[in-house]
Scaffold this motif. Structure first.
Motif, PDB file in Angstrom:
ATOM      1  N   ASP A  84       0.637  -1.316  -0.096  1.00  0.00           N
ATOM      2  CA  ASP A  84       0.090   0.144  -0.006  1.00  0.00           C
ATOM      3  C   ASP A  84       0.824   1.300  -0.017  1.00  0.00           C
ATOM      4  O   ASP A  84       1.813   1.284   0.902  1.00  0.00           O
ATOM      5  N   LEU A  85       0.783   2.114  -1.203  1.00  0.00           N
ATOM      6  CA  LEU A  85       1.490   3.172  -1.037  1.00  0.00           C
ATOM      7  C   LEU A  85       0.916   4.273  -0.254  1.00  0.00           C
ATOM      8  O   LEU A  85       1.470   5.416   0.063  1.00  0.00           O
ATOM      9  N   SER A  86      -0.382   4.171   0.067  1.00  0.00           N
ATOM     10  CA  SER A  86      -0.908   5.045   1.157  1.00  0.00           C
ATOM     11  C   SER A  86      -0.665   5.068   2.611  1.00  0.00           C
ATOM     12  O   SER A  86      -0.117   4.112   2.902  1.00  0.00           O
ATOM     13  N   GLY A  87      -1.374   6.086   3.276  1.00  0.00           N
ATOM     14  CA  GLY A  87      -1.101   6.098   4.640  1.00  0.00           C
ATOM     15  C   GLY A  87      -2.323   5.070   5.363  1.00  0.00           C
ATOM     16  O   GLY A  87      -2.424   5.092   6.654  1.00  0.00           O
ATOM     17  N   GLY A  88      -2.798   4.262   4.504  1.00  0.00           N
ATOM     18  CA  GLY A  88      -4.130   3.445   5.229  1.00  0.00           C
ATOM     19  C   GLY A  88      -3.752   2.526   6.449  1.00  0.00           C
ATOM     20  O   GLY A  88      -4.459   2.136   7.238  1.00  0.00           O
ATOM     21  N   TRP A 140      -6.177  11.701  12.299  1.00  0.00           N
ATOM     22  CA  TRP A 140      -5.167  12.447  11.326  1.00  0.00           C
ATOM     23  C   TRP A 140      -5.775  11.966   9.631  1.00  0.00           C
ATOM     24  O   TRP A 140      -5.572  12.837   8.913  1.00  0.00           O
ATOM     25  N   TYR A 141      -6.527  11.107   9.579  1.00  0.00           N
ATOM     26  CA  TYR A 141      -7.109  10.824   8.293  1.00  0.00           C
ATOM     27  C   TYR A 141      -8.511  11.018   8.172  1.00  0.00           C
ATOM     28  O   TYR A 141      -9.155  10.846   6.856  1.00  0.00           O
ATOM     29  N   ASN A 142      -9.208  11.366   8.835  1.00  0.00           N
ATOM     30  CA  ASN A 142     -10.816  11.681   9.017  1.00  0.00           C
ATOM     31  C   ASN A 142     -11.530  10.500   8.191  1.00  0.00           C
ATOM     32  O   ASN A 142     -12.204  10.695   7.548  1.00  0.00           O
ATOM     33  N   GLY A 154       5.312   7.076   3.817  1.00  0.00           N
ATOM     34  CA  GLY A 154       5.029   8.241   3.365  1.00  0.00           C
ATOM     35  C   GLY A 154       6.534   8.881   2.647  1.00  0.00           C
ATOM     36  O   GLY A 154       7.567   8.541   3.252  1.00  0.00           O
ATOM     37  N   CYS A 155       6.245  10.032   1.664  1.00  0.00           N
ATOM     38  CA  CYS A 155       7.403  10.423   1.311  1.00  0.00           C
ATOM     39  C   CYS A 155       8.308  11.165   2.208  1.00  0.00           C
ATOM     40  O   CYS A 155       9.424  11.010   2.584  1.00  0.00           O
ATOM     41  N   TYR A 156       7.757  12.156   2.978  1.00  0.00           N
ATOM     42  CA  TYR A 156       8.251  12.865   4.047  1.00  0.00           C
ATOM     43  C   TYR A 156       9.045  11.962   4.907  1.00  0.00           C
ATOM     44  O   TYR A 156      10.156  12.215   5.593  1.00  0.00           O
ATOM     45  N   PRO A 157       8.227  11.044   5.583  1.00  0.00           N
ATOM     46  CA  PRO A 157       8.779  10.198   6.501  1.00  0.00           C
ATOM     47  C   PRO A 157      10.068   9.486   6.192  1.00  0.00           C
ATOM     48  O   PRO A 157      10.984   8.999   6.754  1.00  0.00           O
ATOM     49  N   LYS A 180      10.489  19.948   2.062  1.00  0.00           N
ATOM     50  CA  LYS A 180       9.733  20.667   1.034  1.00  0.00           C
ATOM     51  C   LYS A 180       9.822  19.872  -0.091  1.00  0.00           C
ATOM     52  O   LYS A 180      10.522  18.760  -0.476  1.00  0.00           O
ATOM     53  N   SER A 181       8.420  19.837  -0.814  1.00  0.00           N
ATOM     54  CA  SER A 181       8.115  18.899  -1.830  1.00  0.00           C
ATOM     55  C   SER A 181       7.795  19.507  -3.140  1.00  0.00           C
ATOM     56  O   SER A 181       7.404  20.642  -3.278  1.00  0.00           O
ATOM     57  N   GLY A 182       8.150  18.700  -4.190  1.00  0.00           N
ATOM     58  CA  GLY A 182       7.536  19.091  -5.815  1.00  0.00           C
ATOM     59  C   GLY A 182       6.119  18.945  -5.520  1.00  0.00           C
ATOM     60  O   GLY A 182       5.479  17.996  -4.718  1.00  0.00           O
ATOM     61  N   VAL A 183       5.598  19.424  -6.769  1.00  0.00           N
ATOM     62  CA  VAL A 183       3.921  19.439  -6.857  1.00  0.00           C
ATOM     63  C   VAL A 183       3.541  18.054  -7.125  1.00  0.00           C
ATOM     64  O   VAL A 183       2.571  17.649  -6.766  1.00  0.00           O
ATOM     65  N   SER A 184       4.156  17.076  -7.847  1.00  0.00           N
ATOM     66  CA  SER A 184       3.725  15.696  -8.186  1.00  0.00           C
ATOM     67  C   SER A 184       3.613  15.098  -6.659  1.00  0.00           C
ATOM     68  O   SER A 184       2.763  14.010  -6.683  1.00  0.00           O
ATOM     69  N   GLY A 185       3.888  15.458  -5.767  1.00  0.00           N
ATOM     70  CA  GLY A 185       3.504  14.896  -4.167  1.00  0.00           C
ATOM     71  C   GLY A 185       1.886  15.085  -3.889  1.00  0.00           C
ATOM     72  O   GLY A 185       1.655  14.423  -3.270  1.00  0.00           O
ATOM     73  N   ALA A 186       1.542  15.972  -4.470  1.00  0.00           N
ATOM     74  CA  ALA A 186       0.030  16.327  -4.362  1.00  0.00           C
ATOM     75  C   ALA A 186      -0.839  15.435  -5.086  1.00  0.00           C
ATOM     76  O   ALA A 186      -2.063  15.297  -4.955  1.00  0.00           O
ATOM     77  N   ALA A 209       4.323  27.481   2.704  1.00  0.00           N
ATOM     78  CA  ALA A 209       4.068  26.160   3.960  1.00  0.00           C
ATOM     79  C   ALA A 209       2.777  25.923   3.892  1.00  0.00           C
ATOM     80  O   ALA A 209       1.533  26.663   3.672  1.00  0.00           O
ATOM     81  N   TYR A 210       2.419  24.609   4.237  1.00  0.00           N
ATOM     82  CA  TYR A 210       1.090  23.891   4.230  1.00  0.00           C
ATOM     83  C   TYR A 210       0.968  23.013   5.175  1.00  0.00           C
ATOM     84  O   TYR A 210       1.793  22.362   5.847  1.00  0.00           O
ATOM     85  N   LYS A 211      -0.179  22.643   5.648  1.00  0.00           N
ATOM     86  CA  LYS A 211      -0.854  21.659   6.849  1.00  0.00           C
ATOM     87  C   LYS A 211       0.139  22.001   7.873  1.00  0.00           C
ATOM     88  O   LYS A 211       0.762  20.893   8.644  1.00  0.00           O
ATOM     89  N   VAL A 212       0.500  23.133   8.190  1.00  0.00           N
ATOM     90  CA  VAL A 212       1.513  23.457   9.561  1.00  0.00           C
ATOM     91  C   VAL A 212       0.756  22.853  10.965  1.00  0.00           C
ATOM     92  O   VAL A 212      -0.362  23.095  11.218  1.00  0.00           O
ATOM     93  N   HIS A 236      -0.132  18.045   9.703  1.00  0.00           N
ATOM     94  CA  HIS A 236       0.154  17.160   8.518  1.00  0.00           C
ATOM     95  C   HIS A 236      -0.028  15.636   9.095  1.00  0.00           C
ATOM     96  O   HIS A 236       0.535  15.214  10.318  1.00  0.00           O
ATOM     97  N   GLN A 237      -0.507  14.790   8.090  1.00  0.00           N
ATOM     98  CA  GLN A 237      -0.915  13.418   8.583  1.00  0.00           C
ATOM     99  C   GLN A 237       0.494  12.641   8.817  1.00  0.00           C
ATOM    100  O   GLN A 237       0.537  11.387   9.251  1.00  0.00           O
ATOM    101  N   HIS A 238       1.806  13.102   8.282  1.00  0.00           N
ATOM    102  CA  HIS A 238       3.054  12.281   8.605  1.00  0.00           C
ATOM    103  C   HIS A 238       3.369  12.523  10.000  1.00  0.00           C
ATOM    104  O   HIS A 238       4.342  11.900  10.003  1.00  0.00           O
ATOM    105  N   ILE A 239       3.189  13.570  10.799  1.00  0.00           N
ATOM    106  CA  ILE A 239       3.583  13.830  11.908  1.00  0.00           C
ATOM    107  C   ILE A 239       3.343  12.806  12.703  1.00  0.00           C
ATOM    108  O   ILE A 239       4.242  12.262  13.595  1.00  0.00           O
TER     109      ILE A 239
HETATM  110  C1  LIG Z   1       2.938  18.236  -2.005  1.00  0.00           C
HETATM  111  C2  LIG Z   1       1.950  17.424  -1.306  1.00  0.00           C
HETATM  112  O1  LIG Z   1       0.867  17.663  -1.181  1.00  0.00           O
HETATM  113  N1  LIG Z   1       2.364  16.190  -0.625  1.00  0.00           N
HETATM  114  C3  LIG Z   1       1.415  15.311  -0.104  1.00  0.00           C
HETATM  115  C4  LIG Z   1       2.216  14.029   0.149  1.00  0.00           C
HETATM  116  C5  LIG Z   1       1.315  12.928   0.429  1.00  0.00           C
HETATM  117  C6  LIG Z   1       1.864  11.604   0.600  1.00  0.00           C
HETATM  118  O2  LIG Z   1       2.847  11.242   0.648  1.00  0.00           O
HETATM  119  O3  LIG Z   1       1.018  10.682   0.742  1.00  0.00           O
HETATM  120  P1  LIG Z   1       0.816   9.891   2.119  1.00  0.00           P
HETATM  121  O4  LIG Z   1      -0.075  10.930   2.746  1.00  0.00           O
HETATM  122  O5  LIG Z   1       0.057   8.879   1.508  1.00  0.00           O
HETATM  123  O6  LIG Z   1       1.890   9.703   2.709  1.00  0.00           O
HETATM  124  C7  LIG Z   1       1.289  15.976   1.343  1.00  0.00           C
HETATM  125  O7  LIG Z   1       1.825  16.714   1.984  1.00  0.00           O
HETATM  126  O8  LIG Z   1       0.213  15.504   2.083  1.00  0.00           O
END
Ligand SMILES: CC(=O)N[C@@H](CCC(=O)OP(=O)(O)O)C(=O)O
Ligand SMILES: NC(=O)C1=CN([C@@H]2O[C@H](COP(=O)(O)OP(=O)(O)OC[C@H]3O[C@@H](n4cnc5c(N)ncnc54)[C@H](OP(=O)(O)O)[C@@H]3O)[C@@H](O)[C@H]2O)C=CC1
Length: 345
Positions: free
Chosen positions: A96-100, A112-114, A148-151, A177-183, A202-205, A208-211
């Motif tokens: 699973d590539l998602s946070g599920g 965190w994921y509602n 997740g990518c940031y983790p 810091k992330s490029g736009v394809s991350g979204a 700055a976003y989701k300050v 963020h679900q990765h915290i």
């Molecule tokens: C730029 C951007 O919006 N990035 C996404 C990265 C999401 C991601 O990595 O997905 P998971 O939640 O599945 O880990 C974000 O920050 O939420």
């Protein structure tokens, strides 16, 4: 072996397709997209012209599970949380590539994921798929929760000093810091070219679900509850991620000592590259590859280490790491299909 991809029309799914087409032991059998079901991939994505692939199909679990040895979920977390239990019940391993399935505690997931959490039994069974942390568990897992990518960038930047317990507790600050394809591929004002280009935001300050994901792994590593400060920024790159980490040391260590510790820790991990003293990585230096590049420097005045960690969010941050996990799970050499040179410049 034959695989299915859910979310094959998204950026993570398309990156999986690119990698799996180069993998010597894998055949792509099913590609799911409710929006494009019935259409050929090349009619939606002309860059796949003259590439042999099955057409997009609907998400019918019984049909998709038939004849496949593994399913990749490149879908939003709520979709993975809903459908992985079905595929698991049918006996098909899932990555699973998602946070599920990353968080062990269902209540924390819901906060965190509602979305309703998967059962606690399945959350316990799922293995956190940071290959450099727990390959033995991944070898036997039937649900692999890709980080997740940031983790990924953050944890790889922290593992050696966390394991040595050289860190002063709760001193970790993460500037991501992330490029736009991350979204993802869906359209939205937040990723509008005119507002992202030549800009940074700055976003989701502090939301963020990765915290909780980062804190869960760090707390388990040091066996003490650990908190981090974490701020994410959107930058005008298509792909690429940089996390700059600031961490306090319990005692003074030199940059050379820290670099030697990291080199030793990652000696047998081919996708983590430690930079020599005075040099630091960039997202371009890992573009299109599964590498995580790390640069380190000690600030003796503040007794803090500055750690710069770069990945390609779609590769080591998503599809590349998923293929690495598949290799480990199915007994292929870890680098199979992932021996790539960065696209530079
Ligand atoms: C730029 C951007 O919006 N990035 C996404 C990265 C999401 C991601 O990595 O997905 P998971 O939640 O599945 O880990 C974000 O920050 O939420
Ligand atoms: N992009 C990145 O850098 C990273 C992404 N991730 C995670 O990976 C997952 C995929 O991300 P990404 O590829 O960027 O996202 P995209 O938005 O680009 O793609 C999402 C995919 O999910 C499918 N999908 C959406 N809703 C449903 C549904 N109800 N049933 C079936 N399929 C559905 C979409 O299909 P359709 O087109 O038919 O709607 C699409 O193929 C997400 O969980 C994301 O958080 C993790 C790390 C990094």
């Amino acid at each position: 072996m034959k695989v299915g991809i859910l979310g094959g029309s998204g950026y993570g799914g398309l990156e999986l397709i690119r990698l799996l087409l180069m993998h010597p032991y894998v055949e792509i059998e099913k590609v799911v997209s409710p929006s494009y079901a019935g259409q050929e991939l090349s009619s939606v994505f002309p860059h796949l012209n003259q590439v042999e692939l099955p057409s997009f199909v609907e998400l019918d679990a019984l049909e998709v599970a038939e004849g496949v040895d593994l399913i990749f979920f490149a879908t939003p977390a709520d979709v993975s949380a809903t459908y992985i239990p079905t595929f698991h019940g049918l006996g098909v391993p899932c990555i699973d590539l998602s946070g599920g399935f990353r968080l062990r505690d269902g209540a924390v997931f819901e906060e965190w994921y509602n979305h309703a959490s998967p059962s606690s039994e399945l959350l316990r069974e799922a293995v956190y798929g940071l290959t450099e942390l727990n390959p033995e568990q991944i070898e036997h897992a039937n649900i692999i929760a890709n980080p997740g990518c940031y983790p990924t960038a953050t944890l790889l930047g922290l593992l050696p000093i966390m394991k040595e317990k050289w860190l002063s507790r709760n001193s970790i600050i993460i500037d991501g810091k992330s490029g736009v394809s991350g979204a993802g591929r869906k359209v939205g004002l937040g990723t509008h070219f005119a507002e992202v280009n030549e800009n940074i935001s700055a976003y989701k300050v502090n939301e963020h679900q990765h915290i909780p994901e980062i804190e869960q792994v760090l707390s388990e590593l040091v066996k003490k509850e650990t908190r981090v400060s974490f701020t994410t920024h959107l930058i005008p790159l298509t792909r690429g991620m940089m996390c700059t980490l600031y961490v306090g040391m319990k005692e003074s260590h030199s940059t050379a000592e820290i670099i030697a510790l990291y080199e030793a820790y990652y000696e047998n991990h081919p996708f983590v590259r430690i930079f020599s003293e005075g040099t630091f990585p960039t997202p371009k230096g890992v573009a299109g590859t599964n590498y995580c590049d790390i640069g380190l420097s000690v600030d003796h005045r503040t007794k803090r280490i500055t750690i710069v960690s770069c990945i390609d969010n779609l590769m080591k941050g998503a599809a590349g790491q998923a293929v690495q996990n598949m290799n480990v799970r199915f007994g292929f050499p870890e680098k199979t299909g992932l021996v790539l040179t960065p696209v530079f410049p």
